[in-house]
Design a protein around this motif. Structure first.
Motif, short mmCIF file in Angstrom:
data_model
loop_
_atom_site.label_atom_id
_atom_site.label_comp_id
_atom_site.label_asym_id
_atom_site.label_seq_id
_atom_site.Cartn_x
_atom_site.Cartn_y
_atom_site.Cartn_z
N LEU A 57 3.05 16.90 11.66
CA LEU A 57 1.96 16.31 10.89
C LEU A 57 2.36 14.95 10.34
N LEU A 58 3.58 14.82 9.84
CA LEU A 58 4.04 13.52 9.35
C LEU A 58 4.03 12.48 10.46
N SER A 72 -4.16 10.38 -0.45
CA SER A 72 -4.52 9.46 -1.52
C SER A 72 -3.82 8.14 -1.22
N VAL A 73 -4.57 7.03 -1.40
CA VAL A 73 -4.03 5.72 -1.03
C VAL A 73 -4.28 4.74 -2.17
N GLY A 74 -3.24 4.00 -2.53
CA GLY A 74 -3.37 2.97 -3.56
C GLY A 74 -2.63 1.72 -3.13
N ILE A 102 0.85 -1.19 0.00
CA ILE A 102 0.00 0.00 0.00
C ILE A 102 0.88 1.24 0.00
N LEU A 103 0.53 2.21 -0.82
CA LEU A 103 1.21 3.51 -0.85
C LEU A 103 0.21 4.59 -0.45
N GLU A 148 5.24 10.65 1.53
CA GLU A 148 4.81 9.38 0.96
C GLU A 148 5.18 8.23 1.89
N PHE A 149 4.21 7.36 2.14
CA PHE A 149 4.39 6.23 3.04
C PHE A 149 4.09 4.93 2.30
N ALA A 150 4.71 3.84 2.77
CA ALA A 150 4.47 2.52 2.21
C ALA A 150 4.16 1.56 3.36
#
Length: 692
Positions: free
Chosen positions: A300-301, A366-368, A278-279, A325-327
């Motif tokens: 915030l991060l 946004s998440v994908g 997931i990103l 951006e997170f994974a």
């Protein structure tokens, strides 16, 4: 000195000390064993020589008695007497030789470093009551006298047996001496053996004590110090691993740890069944940084990490890949429905309003995501698929997306395009079409916008929407911009050569070119190559460029371009997340109203009000305003009424290739074609090369 050097020296020093001590003990053991062997050999030889001496003494006595017996007999010849005398003499010589060796051994022991003859043995030979050596010497002398006498002398002396009587009578005392000597030699041997055993026991105990001392005093501290050193090294290594594989801002994993974990997860697919990738990307993080500062952005991060961790499973791995951006890797997740539910929860958790010191900060994400092995078991392709889903999630909609067959087709098509870009640049398949910008009041031309097209050898003419996304992902946007810039200035040069002056030609300038400090130098080089003055060129930048992490560098690049005398336009204004602070901080000359607002003129009062606001804002700032996508006369009349002086769209002209543009301009020559007066001073071509 480094820690490894210190460790090597410590080990070497301790080993040297231990080896020296053990070498000393070994030498002492060798010397004691050597002395023991020598002393034992002496005792053995003394015993052998004493036994031999006793035997020789008996032989001398026997020979003496035989001689005396034959001398007394009247029928004994002189020859027989002489023969017996010679035999007695030989026995005496053997006796004396053995006796001399015994004396030599005793005297040598007095001078030797390795052994000494016990005093008890020495007393048997030289002291009372035995004085064995004196008795043996006296007996040897008297027997020698008998052996050397002539037969006549022996017969005459037969009546005077005192000599022989003494010789024979002394044998009893001597035999007692022999017995005493053998007894003392045996006792000395036993004492020597006992002494050797004590020495060996002492040496063994000393060796054990030394080894114990080495363990306690040398190797023990060394092992403890090395253990402490190794623990420190292990702790340092763990700390380095933590630093190398964790994000210092959020405490989660970083890109390196994510890459490693992804490879491990791929390997464990046969055991775990699969996993989800997931990103998640924050949508307005740059705006928070600009409005509240980087410290608040960092908080915030960290808050986003906490929120994500609150909805994912404990076995999942969260990493910050960079920026906002997170994974997430979720082992054991293989169903699309479960992934869709988790993505929706992550999206919901990261889109709640965040309260900071009483301020309600609106955040969203946004998440994908994609599944392994359902979508791919190749780490690079799986990551590309998840990124594709993330990109799709950024479009209008729920802002969360699971990779599917539609995205797969798009991704596969994108991969095909990526393979074809090299050929497209080499064969010059990219070309430029131009759409005129006109005055809304009378339709006169004030400029052109350069729009790229791809003349694909198999698929025909491709619009930018068909390939620009793939091209940006391939990192070729700078190469394409150079091509468009060169072709546009070449065509402007050609138009001017035919007396067709159409105002500046606008070229879109991507983030990569502005952030890399390439734009200004490439523009200067292109202008000089074609002999074009700066007022013949305009650049357009979109709002997403203003939101870039390299905003400061981009701001400096835009200012440098503007200082050359080149117009700067904000494209698609009002559709992104740019704030009024960007209008304040960035140098620009023109605002372009996005076509989505223009299309709703007459149907959506809100869009009409936004257009009025943008036109009013541009007028207040002294900037030109251009409306995009004008397709109807009603839209044109509305724009004229609201004071929007410039527009472009199919109502006036569609984008056209250069040859068509030339014919179109030639047909509209005269009052419609004139140079647009510049609203501000511009450097001349002669001054161009001196502009920094």
């Amino acid at each position: 000195m480094t820690d490894s050097d210190w460790q090597v020296r410590l080990v070497g020093k301790n080993y040297a000390i231990a080896i020296a001590i053990l070498a000393g003990i070994s030498l002492a053991s060798f010397l004691s064993i050597h002395a023991s062997l020598v002393a034992q050999a002496v005792h053995v030889e003394l015993g052998i020589r004493s036994s031999e001496q006793s035997q020789n003494f008996n032989r001398v006595q026997t020979a003496t008695r035989a001689l005396m017996s034959y001398v007394e007999r009247p029928d004994t010849s002189d020859a027989q007497i002489r023969r017996l005398g010679r035999q007695l003499k030989e026995r005496i010589e053997d006796f004396d030789r053995v006796n001399a060796r015994i004396i030599e051994i005793i005297q040598t022991g007095d001078r030797s470093l390795w052994f000494s003859v016990p005093d008890s043995i020495r007393r048997v030979y030289f002291e009372e009551p035995y004085k064995l050596q004196d008795g043996l010497r006296a007996m040897s002398e008297r027997s020698t006298v008998l052996a050397t006498m002539e037969p006549g002398e022996l017969r005459r002396a037969v009546v005077h047996w005192s000599l022989m009587d003494f010789t024979l009578s002394s044998g009893t005392t001597i035999l007692k001496g022999f017995d005493g000597a053998l007894e003392k030699i045996h006792a000395g041997s036993l004492e020597h053996v006992a002494r050797v055993e004590r020495i060996h026991i002492a040496i063994t105990l000393l060796t054990l004590v030394v080894l114990g001392g080495e363990v306690l005093l040398i190797f023990g501290p060394m092992v403890r110090r090395l253990g402490a050193y190794n623990r420190a090294v292990a702790e340092a290594r763990n700390e380095l691993d933590r630093i190398a594989y964790s994000d210092p801002l959020t405490g989660t994993g970083n890109r390196a740890r994510f890459t490693k974990a992804l490879a491990v997860a791929i390997e464990r697919v046969p055991q775990d069944g699969g996993f989800a990738l997931i990103l998640c990307d924050l949508d307005r993080f740059k705006a928070v940084n600009d409005a509240f500062g980087h410290q608040v952005g960092d908080r915030l991060l960290a808050e986003m990490c906490r929120r994500i961790q609150s909805v994912i499973e404990p076995t999942a791995m969260l990493a910050r890949l960079g920026g906002d951006e997170f994974a997430i890797l979720v082992p054991g997740m293989t169903e699309v429905d479960r992934l869709a539910g988790l993505i929706a929860r992550i999206r919901a958790a990261t889109s709640r309003t965040w309260n900071w010191n009483g301020s309600e900060i609106d955040v969203s994400s946004s998440v994908g995501g994609a599944l392994c092995p359902l979508h791919s078991d190749d780490p690079d392709r799986l990551l590309a698929y998840a990124d594709k889903a993330l990109y799709a999630a950024k479009q209008p909609g729920p802002h969360h997306q699971v990779f599917d067959q539609t995205l797969r087709r798009e991704s596969d098509e994108e991969a095909t395009l990526l393979r074809e870009f090299g050929r497209a640049f080499a064969d010059r398949e990219f070309e430029v079409h131009y759409q005129p910008k006109v005055r809304t009041a009378d339709g006169s031309i004030v400029g052109l916008e350069a729009l790229v097209r791809w003349r694909h050898p198999e698929r025909g003419l491709l619009a930018p929407a068909a390939f620009l996304t793939a091209l940006h992902r391939a990192g070729r946007s700078v190469d394409l911009t150079k091509v468009v810039l060169d072709l546009s200035l070449r065509d402007v040069e050609s138009l001017r050569g035919h007396g067709l002056h159409v105002g500046p030609v606008a070229v879109n300038m991507p983030e990569a070119m502005l952030a890399g400090n390439l734009a200004c130098s490439e523009i200067l080089e292109a202008l000089e190559r074609h002999g074009i003055s700066p007022d013949a060129l305009s650049i357009e930048i979109t709002e997403d460029v203003l939101m870039s992490r390299a905003a400061e560098t981009i701001q400096a690049s835009v200012k440098a371009i503007s200082d050359l005398g080149i117009r700067v336009a904000f494209d698609d204004f009002g559709t992104g997340f740019a704030s009024l602070s960007h209008l304040r901080d960035f140098t620009f000359d023109e605002l372009k109203i996005d076509r989505s607002f223009v299309a709703e003129i007459g149907t959506n009062p809100m869009s009409e009000q936004i257009i009025r606001s943008i036109v009013s804002l541009g007028r207040s700032l002294g900037k030109a305003v251009v409306a995009e996508g004008v397709e109807t006369e009603a839209q044109r009349r509305f724009l004229v009424g609201e004071g929007c002086l410039t527009a472009q769209g199919y109502l006036f002209a569609a984008p056209m290739p250069f040859e068509a543009l030339t014919g179109w301009l030639t047909a509209l020559r005269a009052p419609e074609l004139r140079r647009v007066a510049d609203r501000r001073p511009r450097p001349t071509a002669s001054r161009l090369k001196h502009v920094p």
